[in-house]
Design an enzyme around this catalytic site. Sequence first.
Site, PDB file in Angstrom:
ATOM      1  N   ALA A  92     -23.348   0.848  -3.006  1.00  0.00           N
ATOM      2  CA  ALA A  92     -24.737   1.160  -2.665  1.00  0.00           C
ATOM      3  C   ALA A  92     -25.129   2.539  -3.185  1.00  0.00           C
ATOM      4  CB  ALA A  92     -24.933   1.092  -1.149  1.00  0.00           C
ATOM      5  N   ARG A 127     -22.571 -11.966   9.117  1.00  0.00           N
ATOM      6  CA  ARG A 127     -22.703 -11.894   7.657  1.00  0.00           C
ATOM      7  C   ARG A 127     -22.108 -13.125   6.993  1.00  0.00           C
ATOM      8  NH1 ARG A 127     -19.257  -9.345   3.207  1.00  0.00           N
ATOM      9  NH2 ARG A 127     -17.627  -9.444   4.792  1.00  0.00           N
ATOM     10  N   ARG A 184     -17.180 -17.002   9.672  1.00  0.00           N
ATOM     11  CA  ARG A 184     -16.101 -16.120  10.123  1.00  0.00           C
ATOM     12  C   ARG A 184     -16.061 -15.924  11.635  1.00  0.00           C
ATOM     13  NH1 ARG A 184     -16.318 -11.392   5.453  1.00  0.00           N
ATOM     14  NH2 ARG A 184     -15.647 -12.726   3.733  1.00  0.00           N
ATOM     15  N   LYS A 186     -16.656  12.291   0.799  1.00  0.00           N
ATOM     16  CA  LYS A 186     -15.765  13.075   1.653  1.00  0.00           C
ATOM     17  C   LYS A 186     -14.305  12.995   1.228  1.00  0.00           C
ATOM     18  CE  LYS A 186     -15.112   9.730   5.466  1.00  0.00           C
ATOM     19  NZ  LYS A 186     -15.276   9.560   6.916  1.00  0.00           N
ATOM     20  N   GLU A 204     -16.911 -19.859  -0.560  1.00  0.00           N
ATOM     21  CA  GLU A 204     -16.328 -19.273   0.632  1.00  0.00           C
ATOM     22  C   GLU A 204     -16.978 -19.882   1.871  1.00  0.00           C
ATOM     23  OE1 GLU A 204     -16.694 -15.043   0.209  1.00  0.00           O
ATOM     24  OE2 GLU A 204     -15.141 -14.927  -1.323  1.00  0.00           O
ATOM     25  N   HIS A 251     -12.691 -10.042  10.408  1.00  0.00           N
ATOM     26  CA  HIS A 251     -12.223 -10.966   9.380  1.00  0.00           C
ATOM     27  C   HIS A 251     -11.098 -11.792   9.977  1.00  0.00           C
ATOM     28  CE1 HIS A 251     -10.917 -12.717   5.643  1.00  0.00           C
ATOM     29  NE2 HIS A 251     -11.963 -12.192   5.049  1.00  0.00           N
ATOM     30  N   ASP A 305     -19.996   7.689   9.790  1.00  0.00           N
ATOM     31  CA  ASP A 305     -20.611   9.017   9.741  1.00  0.00           C
ATOM     32  C   ASP A 305     -22.132   8.971   9.627  1.00  0.00           C
ATOM     33  OD1 ASP A 305     -17.975  10.077   9.715  1.00  0.00           O
ATOM     34  OD2 ASP A 305     -17.885   9.784   7.545  1.00  0.00           O
TER      35      ASP A 305
END
Length: 530
Positions: free
Chosen positions: A15, A386, A290, A35, A115, A243, A222
């Site tokens: 991203a 998701r 999932r 970081k 999937e 998962h 963060d």
Amino acid sequence: MIYRYDYLVIGSGIAGMSFALKASSHGRRVAVICKSTLEDANTYFAQGGVASVTNLLVDDFDKHIHDTMVAGDWLSDPAAVEQVVKNAPEQIRQLVAWGVDFDKKEDGTFDLHREGGHSEFRILHHADNTGAEIQQSLIARMRADKNIDIFEGHFAVEIITPHHLGRIVTRRTPDITCYGAYILNEETGSVDTFLARVTVMATGGIGAIYGTTTNPLVATGDGIAMVYRAKGTVQDMEFIQFHPTALYHPGDRPNFLITEAMRGYGAVLKDIHGKEFMQKYDSRLSLAPRDIVARAIDSEMKLAGSDHVYLDVTHKDPEETRHHFPNIYEKCLSIGIDITRDMIPVAPAAHYLCGGIKVDLNGESSISRLYALGECSCTGLHGGNRLASNSLIEAVVYADAAERHTESLIDGYDFRNDVPDWNDEGTEHPDEMVLITQSEREVNLIMGNYVGIVRSDLRLKRAWNRLDILYKETEDLFRRSKPTRQLCELRNIINVAYLVMRQALERKESRGLHYTVDYPHPPVSDDQKA
């Protein structure tokens, strides 16, 4: 030290990097804050692939949209789903132009996987290390780009808002604006001021709040914590995807991921005794979404008193298996498991956050001039769960939308010249690191025991009480200490763990990834939902 950039991008996964490359193409100066190192991101560890409609002979946008809505338990925002699905092919072309090498068949067409939850083969991949291929390709482009400055070993402590200018800011303040961020230079120990016309949060997920996770341990939430503290809107934190098939190997952290593509390839879940069990839970068997598979495995483990179940791919052609999953084959072989002959021990692990910083279709948060992309954002695409391989494409589609939106506005934004330096007067370096590491372990235990795959109000309230003690201790330590990465990460872990727990407690139903024994949600057919 004070830095000024057109764009400040915090985070270096797909991203953040794709946004930086798009912004740079318009001649903008971009700072990318990382970081750790550029390679240390969730993107790098994504095995499965990228979902996009490419084979129009059998697939279409409507099918991909429907699959996404079903997986999300009909909580997804239809506008966000349509935006991602319909813009996916264009962004696939962009990734290819940047050098990403997706596997192809002999006839030159993409070698597509299928999937769980997908009705068609539409997953583009690079063997079983697609994320690493994307990450390395984008890193090479970034390092060669003269408009992008990369700050590795730098940690974002707080975003800069009117609060730092002496103004009282609450969650009801209508016009909060972000002017950049205070960034810790780990090498020097100083906290520098990075001013930006636009700030982009791309800090990834929150897997490190759990002891068992597939995420790299930099995934400490963060960006979400910073935006929450700045009074920005954060939502849907209760929807954490576990998962179903992380490699069970005690002592590993993070846990090695056994991609869902292996079940799409034909691998079958079996219990500790070697018997298939998914037929008891869903007609789609091992290819169910999932959340269903993770709860089924959790149930089987509890029934048998075992720490794992098995994934069996031994019935498939050994050479083909090694060809499709070379990294999984080598990893398992390194611990004495030959996946062409032995079943793979697997157990669920915290994997992906569907909620996060609430953004609109342009990727803009409730705080002006602050955008959020990737896993730290809540676009509405995922809803309650998701759909496999939708996350990487979401990241690049929203990076494109955000860059287009900001490019039309950025020249009207000025730098603030009255931002004070970071004030650490009267503070000291924290001298008892054991307190920080012990507190992090306590958070991991609290979340694993009380805010896992199956929840209850009693467990969530216990988590609340225990997190409250850790929160007070850590905030007191932060106030009297010079910031370090370890201390700031602990603070962020506690903040996001609290948000997960609180928003889970507020949802009085079982929906998607959030399952509570106090409000069991009876199965509803697609026809009933429609």
